[in-house]
Motif scaffolding. Structure first.
Motif, PDB file in Angstrom:
ATOM      1  N   GLU A   1     -11.914  12.236  -0.842  1.00  0.00           N
ATOM      2  CA  GLU A   1     -12.597  10.976  -0.509  1.00  0.00           C
ATOM      3  C   GLU A   1     -11.595   9.849  -0.309  1.00  0.00           C
ATOM      4  OE1 GLU A   1     -15.381  10.235  -3.556  1.00  0.00           O
ATOM      5  OE2 GLU A   1     -16.728  11.892  -3.011  1.00  0.00           O
ATOM      6  N   ARG A   2     -10.570   9.844  -1.135  1.00  0.00           N
ATOM      7  CA  ARG A   2      -9.559   8.799  -1.040  1.00  0.00           C
ATOM      8  C   ARG A   2      -8.825   8.901   0.307  1.00  0.00           C
ATOM      9  NH1 ARG A   2      -6.968  10.238  -5.179  1.00  0.00           N
ATOM     10  NH2 ARG A   2      -8.398   9.307  -6.689  1.00  0.00           N
ATOM     11  N   ARG A   3      -8.477  10.108   0.695  1.00  0.00           N
ATOM     12  CA  ARG A   3      -7.780  10.306   1.974  1.00  0.00           C
ATOM     13  C   ARG A   3      -8.679   9.939   3.151  1.00  0.00           C
ATOM     14  NH1 ARG A   3      -5.171  16.265   0.824  1.00  0.00           N
ATOM     15  NH2 ARG A   3      -3.575  15.578  -0.695  1.00  0.00           N
ATOM     16  N   ARG A   4      -9.937  10.279   3.094  1.00  0.00           N
ATOM     17  CA  ARG A   4     -10.876   9.944   4.152  1.00  0.00           C
ATOM     18  C   ARG A   4     -10.999   8.431   4.310  1.00  0.00           C
ATOM     19  NH1 ARG A   4     -15.023  12.068   2.068  1.00  0.00           N
ATOM     20  NH2 ARG A   4     -14.395  14.218   2.474  1.00  0.00           N
ATOM     21  N   ARG A   5     -11.020   7.769   3.187  1.00  0.00           N
ATOM     22  CA  ARG A   5     -11.137   6.299   3.201  1.00  0.00           C
ATOM     23  C   ARG A   5      -9.896   5.685   3.858  1.00  0.00           C
ATOM     24  NH1 ARG A   5     -11.292   5.579  -1.886  1.00  0.00           N
ATOM     25  NH2 ARG A   5     -13.416   6.345  -2.135  1.00  0.00           N
TER      26      ARG A   5
ATOM     27  N   ASP B   1     -11.382  16.557  -9.363  1.00  0.00           N
ATOM     28  CA  ASP B   1     -10.191  15.824  -8.922  1.00  0.00           C
ATOM     29  C   ASP B   1      -9.920  16.035  -7.427  1.00  0.00           C
ATOM     30  OD1 ASP B   1      -9.911  14.965 -11.486  1.00  0.00           O
ATOM     31  OD2 ASP B   1      -8.386  16.459 -12.041  1.00  0.00           O
ATOM     32  N   LYS B   2     -10.108  17.245  -6.951  1.00  0.00           N
ATOM     33  CA  LYS B   2      -9.884  17.518  -5.526  1.00  0.00           C
ATOM     34  C   LYS B   2     -10.876  16.759  -4.665  1.00  0.00           C
ATOM     35  CE  LYS B   2      -7.898  22.130  -5.956  1.00  0.00           C
ATOM     36  NZ  LYS B   2      -8.089  23.577  -5.656  1.00  0.00           N
ATOM     37  N   GLN B   3     -12.110  16.723  -5.055  1.00  0.00           N
ATOM     38  CA  GLN B   3     -13.106  15.972  -4.291  1.00  0.00           C
ATOM     39  C   GLN B   3     -12.772  14.501  -4.213  1.00  0.00           C
ATOM     40  OE1 GLN B   3     -16.852  16.868  -6.086  1.00  0.00           O
ATOM     41  NE2 GLN B   3     -16.872  19.039  -5.402  1.00  0.00           N
ATOM     42  N   GLU B   4     -12.320  13.938  -5.374  1.00  0.00           N
ATOM     43  CA  GLU B   4     -11.944  12.524  -5.362  1.00  0.00           C
ATOM     44  C   GLU B   4     -10.754  12.276  -4.445  1.00  0.00           C
ATOM     45  OE1 GLU B   4     -11.233  11.496  -9.360  1.00  0.00           O
ATOM     46  OE2 GLU B   4     -13.338  11.620 -10.011  1.00  0.00           O
ATOM     47  N   GLU B   5      -9.795  13.184  -4.462  1.00  0.00           N
ATOM     48  CA  GLU B   5      -8.622  13.020  -3.605  1.00  0.00           C
ATOM     49  C   GLU B   5      -9.008  13.086  -2.125  1.00  0.00           C
ATOM     50  OE1 GLU B   5      -4.682  12.268  -2.920  1.00  0.00           O
ATOM     51  OE2 GLU B   5      -5.736  12.344  -4.848  1.00  0.00           O
TER      52      GLU B   5
ATOM     53  N   LEU C   1       0.832  -1.218   0.000  1.00  0.00           N
ATOM     54  CA  LEU C   1       0.000   0.000   0.000  1.00  0.00           C
ATOM     55  C   LEU C   1       0.859   1.257   0.000  1.00  0.00           C
ATOM     56  CD1 LEU C   1      -2.740  -1.052   2.558  1.00  0.00           C
ATOM     57  CD2 LEU C   1      -3.044  -0.710   0.102  1.00  0.00           C
ATOM     58  N   ARG C   2       1.932   1.230   0.755  1.00  0.00           N
ATOM     59  CA  ARG C   2       2.800   2.411   0.774  1.00  0.00           C
ATOM     60  C   ARG C   2       3.468   2.619  -0.559  1.00  0.00           C
ATOM     61  NH1 ARG C   2       5.373  -0.081   4.930  1.00  0.00           N
ATOM     62  NH2 ARG C   2       4.197  -0.006   6.874  1.00  0.00           N
ATOM     63  N   LYS C   3       3.854   1.555  -1.223  1.00  0.00           N
ATOM     64  CA  LYS C   3       4.503   1.671  -2.537  1.00  0.00           C
ATOM     65  C   LYS C   3       3.525   2.221  -3.560  1.00  0.00           C
ATOM     66  CE  LYS C   3       7.165  -1.023  -5.862  1.00  0.00           C
ATOM     67  NZ  LYS C   3       7.707  -2.356  -6.224  1.00  0.00           N
ATOM     68  N   LYS C   4       2.302   1.693  -3.523  1.00  0.00           N
ATOM     69  CA  LYS C   4       1.309   2.183  -4.481  1.00  0.00           C
ATOM     70  C   LYS C   4       0.970   3.650  -4.231  1.00  0.00           C
ATOM     71  CE  LYS C   4      -0.958  -2.201  -5.551  1.00  0.00           C
ATOM     72  NZ  LYS C   4      -2.207  -2.959  -5.553  1.00  0.00           N
ATOM     73  N   SER C   5       0.875   4.015  -2.969  1.00  0.00           N
ATOM     74  CA  SER C   5       0.579   5.437  -2.673  1.00  0.00           C
ATOM     75  C   SER C   5       1.720   6.326  -3.124  1.00  0.00           C
ATOM     76  CB  SER C   5       0.333   5.604  -1.186  1.00  0.00           C
ATOM     77  OG  SER C   5       1.496   5.275  -0.460  1.00  0.00           O
ATOM     78  N   ARG C   6       2.970   5.822  -2.988  1.00  0.00           N
ATOM     79  CA  ARG C   6       4.110   6.610  -3.453  1.00  0.00           C
ATOM     80  C   ARG C   6       4.082   6.762  -4.974  1.00  0.00           C
ATOM     81  NH1 ARG C   6       7.917   3.393  -2.054  1.00  0.00           N
ATOM     82  NH2 ARG C   6       7.625   3.740   0.171  1.00  0.00           N
ATOM     83  N   ASP C   7       3.752   5.661  -5.700  1.00  0.00           N
ATOM     84  CA  ASP C   7       3.657   5.753  -7.168  1.00  0.00           C
ATOM     85  C   ASP C   7       2.532   6.704  -7.572  1.00  0.00           C
ATOM     86  OD1 ASP C   7       5.700   3.944  -7.238  1.00  0.00           O
ATOM     87  OD2 ASP C   7       4.379   2.187  -7.514  1.00  0.00           O
ATOM     88  N   ARG C   8       1.466   6.620  -6.828  1.00  0.00           N
ATOM     89  CA  ARG C   8       0.352   7.502  -7.159  1.00  0.00           C
ATOM     90  C   ARG C   8       0.731   8.973  -6.966  1.00  0.00           C
ATOM     91  NH1 ARG C   8      -2.808   5.445  -3.877  1.00  0.00           N
ATOM     92  NH2 ARG C   8      -3.467   3.660  -5.114  1.00  0.00           N
TER      93      ARG C   8
ATOM     94  N   GLU D   1      -9.661   3.409   7.411  1.00  0.00           N
ATOM     95  CA  GLU D   1      -9.039   2.077   7.441  1.00  0.00           C
ATOM     96  C   GLU D   1      -7.931   2.029   8.483  1.00  0.00           C
ATOM     97  OE1 GLU D   1      -7.737   1.416   3.518  1.00  0.00           O
ATOM     98  OE2 GLU D   1      -9.749   1.104   2.674  1.00  0.00           O
ATOM     99  N   ARG D   2      -7.155   3.100   8.580  1.00  0.00           N
ATOM    100  CA  ARG D   2      -6.054   3.125   9.546  1.00  0.00           C
ATOM    101  C   ARG D   2      -6.595   3.098  10.969  1.00  0.00           C
ATOM    102  NH1 ARG D   2      -4.220   7.687   8.220  1.00  0.00           N
ATOM    103  NH2 ARG D   2      -3.180   6.964   6.314  1.00  0.00           N
TER     104      ARG D   2
END
Length: 878
Positions: A142-146, A136-140, A84-91, A150-151
């Protein structure tokens, strides 16, 4: 430029997903390409749906994720944390690349927008870009909230398993920490007790008191000591005694010496006699101006405890001998001064003083003679009273030293000054002050057995602590001695102090209650003692005076100031102060004062007070300020704004005037005469002025003329002084009445001394008495005329020398003023023939008459009156 344009065109073509043929191989200039690009962008912005894009295109525009992509994202959430950390870094890196492309694309579009001729298309394109960025900002978000949810779920799962174990561990750690703290506290207390024991042991074994111990620690240590006779307790009481004696001695003055003596007797000064003597000698050496106070304190202690006084005197004599052997001038001066005052207080005998003088003058040097002069100045009055012969012998020795001339000039002058002090009977060096003569003669104890030839036992051991095996018994003995000296006053003072404290508390409580009631009732007045309101008022008046255009505007503004009752005098003071600060006098201030006095009569009274105060302190003003103040009051007087009875404060004589006050009077009257003229001024001064309010309440016979001090007639000397003053300033015409008064003064004096005899029948029998009276009256009149500017011819037996002096004085007065010269010349012409006729007609009473043995009769008062009546006829004939 062409290469840059081509590269830019290539980038635009790739970003828009167009074919490679349209972007490469064209040889047209960059401007044409930009135009084509602008048309294409306008067409794209008009289309409702976006064109399909290639999967590998790096365009910054994004579409909403598909259903498959959502499922992929959900599945990846179950992967490990590293993936997950690698994918978030690539993203994030991809997002950064997209941001860079967006910036470059926005720059290129901004350039194209500048060059394109269709701005409406670029606006529509920009709005579309804004919408997509917002999505794009709204999607970002939502992604951070998700991710955060989970954390949090993972953390809660982990903590739920180990929470109980952690709590148990924390309880165990807290219990262990409490045990450690308790052990550390017990260890510190044990260490403190051990340190206190060591300190107590060190204090008891130290030589000079050891290190400084704070008072609270000393009190605690005293409480811990149970045995009052132990060396530790004795040491602590010794230190307390030392501090107390030093503090009491340093506080002694003439005003509180009786209280200081009582405080000293409350301490055990027999045990601390060494401390007391050392403290007194040290304090006297530091402040020699209090030597007479310390000597009086020693005399009081010596009257009750002679051993203590003897020890102090012995130590002083021992110090004198040491300083004499070492040739220490400063120590000699200090010690001899203390011994001299002890001789004055009769603690030391005069024999010791004479021995010291003999030793100092045996082989005279500059320093020894100087010390001897200072010593005999301090105790010379006492030596003159007790042993006058030895005192005279000492001064004969001083005279011999002065005649030998082997000493310095400065010391010779000191000896000459000493003889002047002796001639004045030591008026500046009294042996005792009345405030310090506190010991009765029957209680005084003089140590006559002490002499400079003896070997003194200074008892140095009394300065240091030594344990006393009989400490409690000695303390009890001193307590009984203290009660004998002080009596029951100590207990009575304690009771009085307690009663005063109680009364003071009651008074304070009563005052507080009254204050609270006044605050509640609203009747309490607050008085400002800092004069802040007065300063602000004076500032307002000053600014008003300085900012006005003319005196009418200034007066109008000053009348609008809200003045409290009694503050009107501040207005008068500020007018005078502002006028005195100017370089030259301005009529502006006089007009302001005039208008104020005419508006309200109360300002006349306040200007009257200001005149009295200014005349009283006129010597403090500079010449310029003095001139301005005099001209201001002259303006107020000549304009009749200020009553003329203010001149009653002026007393024109030699004793009550100074140079500054005479200058003030001169400028005042010269200024008034310039405005009014001399004749009108003379007329105003002859008219009776309005009486001041304090004189109106008195009966008419007790009222005083306001001009009596200005034109004095009480004494010929004062009258003559006023005449000369006004004549010297050019106003001699104001002194006509004074000149007439001075001219007729001998006649009035003669009439007062010898009243007129009503009957003429006793003329033959009283011829001798009339001769004696005429001679005495003539002598008195000649004396008064020789001092004044008037005639001396009214006396019957005046000599030619007295007549010549009177004529010279009258001539000098005539040269000073025209009016005085006329009057004096007339009187001179009238007097001279009469005086000659008297001298020719009246012989000396001791010489016999030519025609016979009978003496000639002296002219009577009727004859003199007839002569005066015949004066006008003789003047007409001349």
């Amino acid at each position: 430029m062409e290469s840059r344009g081509r590269e830019g065109g290539a980038r635009r073509s790739v970003s828009r997903g167009s074919s490679s043929s349209s972007s490469s191989g064209s040889s047209s200039p960059p401007r044409s390409r930009r135009r084509r690009y602008s048309r294409s962008t306008s067409s794209v912005s008009r289309s409702p749906t976006p064109r399909p894009r290639a999967a590998n295109s790096n365009n910054f525009l994004k579409t909403s994720p598909s259903k498959e992509q959502r499922t992929i994202k959900r599945s990846t959430s179950k992967e490990t944390g590293g993936e997950l950390r690698k994918k978030s870094r690539d993203r994030e890196e991809s997002h950064k690349g997209l941001k860079r492309k967006r910036r470059s694309r926005s720059r290129s579009r901004s350039h194209s927008g500048r060059r394109s001729n269709t701005p409406s298309r670029s606006r529509s394109r920009s709005t579309e870009l804004r919408k997509r960025r917002r999505n794009d900002k709204q999607e970002e978000e939502e992604r951070r909230r998700r991710r955060s949810t989970e954390r949090d779920s993972r953390k809660s799962y982990r903590t739920s398993k180990s929470s109980r174990v952690k709590r148990e561990k924390q309880d165990e750690e807290e219990a262990e920490e409490e045990k450690e703290d308790a052990e550390a506290l017990a260890k510190k207390q044990q260490q403190a007790e051990e340190w206190a024991k060591r300190e107590q042991a060190s204090l008891s074994s130290a030589k000079s008191g050891g290190v400084y111990v704070p008072p609270f620690r000393l009190r605690a240590m005293q409480k811990e000591v149970q045995d009052k006779s132990s060396p530790a307790h004795q040491r602590m009481t010794w230190d307390a005694l030392k501090k107390s004696i030093n503090g009491v001695v340093n506080k002694v003055t003439i005003a509180n010496i009786t209280d200081i003596v009582a405080q000293l007797f409350r301490e055990n000064i027999i045990r601390g006699r060494g401390l007391l003597s050392r403290s007194l000698m040290k304090a006297q050496s530091v402040s020699q101006s209090f030597t007479h106070v310390y000597a009086a304190l020693v005399a009081i202690i010596n009257s009750k405890m002679p051993a203590v006084g003897e020890l102090i005197l012995v130590r002083l004599l021992d110090r004198f001998k040491k300083a004499w052997r070492r040739n220490e001038k400063a120590a000699l001066l200090c010690t001899t001064k203390f011994i001299a005052h002890l001789v004055n207080q009769q603690v030391a005998s005069e024999i010791v003083a004479l021995q010291i003088l003999a030793l100092l003058l045996e082989n005279p040097t500059d320093d020894s003679v100087e010390v001897a002069v200072g010593f005999i100045k301090e105790c010379g009055q006492e030596l003159n009273e007790t042993s006058a012969a030895a005192f005279n012998g000492v001064f004969e020795r001083f005279r011999g030293v002065l005649h030998e001339g082997q000493i310095d000039k400065r010391v010779q002058y000191m000896i000459e000054n000493l003889f002047a002090v002796r001639k004045s009977s030591f008026a500046d060096f009294p042996n005792k002050l009345k405030e310090l003569d506190l010991v009765e003669e029957e209680d005084q104890i003089t140590h006559d057995e002490l002499s400079l030839d003896d070997d003194f036992a200074v008892d140095e051991e009394a300065d240091y602590f030594r344990p006393d095996p009989d400490y409690l018994a000695n303390e009890a003995k001193y307590d009984s001695l203290r009660k004998e000296i002080l009596g029951d006053d100590e207990e009575a003072e304690d009771e009085d102090a307690d009663a005063e404290d109680d009364e003071g508390d009651d008074d304070e409580a009563r005052k507080e209650m009254e204050r609270q009631k006044a605050l509640e009732a609203g009747t309490m007045t607050i008085t400002d003692e800092t004069d802040t309101n007065t300063v602000n008022l004076r500032r307002t008046i000053y600014l008003t005076i300085m900012s006005a255009l003319d005196f009418e505007e200034c007066t109008h503004k000053l009348m609008k100031i809200n003045l409290l009752p009694g503050q009107e005098i501040e207005l008068c003071r500020m007018v005078i102060e502002c006028s005195s600060q100017e370089r030259t006098y301005l009529r502006y201030y006089g007009l302001i004062g005039q208008r104020l006095c005419l508006i309200n009569r109360i300002y006349q009274e306040y200007f009257d007070q200001c005149f009295a105060k200014q005349y009283e302190s006129i010597h403090r003003l500079e010449t310029n300020k003095l001139r301005n103040v005099a001209k201001l009051f002259a303006h107020l007087l000549h304009s009749d704004a200020l009553p003329w009875h203010v001149l009653r404060y002026i007393h024109l004589n030699e004793d009550e005037t100074t140079s500054s006050s005479r200058i003030f009077i001169k400028i005042l009257f010269q200024e008034i005469s310039e405005y009014l003229g001399l004749p009108k001024l003379n007329q105003r001064l002859k008219e009776p002025p309005p009486m001041p309010p304090d004189q109106l309440a008195l009966p008419p016979k007790q009222r005083v003329d306001p001009y009596a001090g200005l034109f004095p007639k009480d004494h010929p000397k004062n009258t003559r002084f006023a005449i000369n003053f006004f004549t010297s300033i050019g106003l001699g015409g104001l002194t006509d009445e004074l000149r007439e008064h001075l001219r007729t003064a001998p006649k009035r004096i003669m009439e007062q001394q010898h009243p007129v005899i009503p009957s003429a029948a006793h003329s033959s029998s009283d011829s001798n008495s009339s001769d004696s009276s005429s001679s005495s009256s003539s002598s008195s009149s000649s004396d008064s005329d020789s001092d004044s500017d008037s005639d001396s011819g009214s006396s019957s037996d005046s000599s030619s020398s007295s007549s010549g002096s009177s004529s010279s004085n009258s001539g000098s007065s005539s040269s000073s003023s025209d009016s005085s010269s006329d009057s004096s010349s007339d009187s001179e012409s009238d007097r001279r023939p009469r005086s000659r006729s008297k001298h020719t007609r009246t012989p000396h009473r001791d010489s016999p008459r030519r025609g016979g043995s009978r003496e000639r009769r002296a002219p009577s008062r009727d004859d003199r009156s007839n002569n005066r009546e015949r004066r006008p006829a003789s003047r007409d004939r001349r």
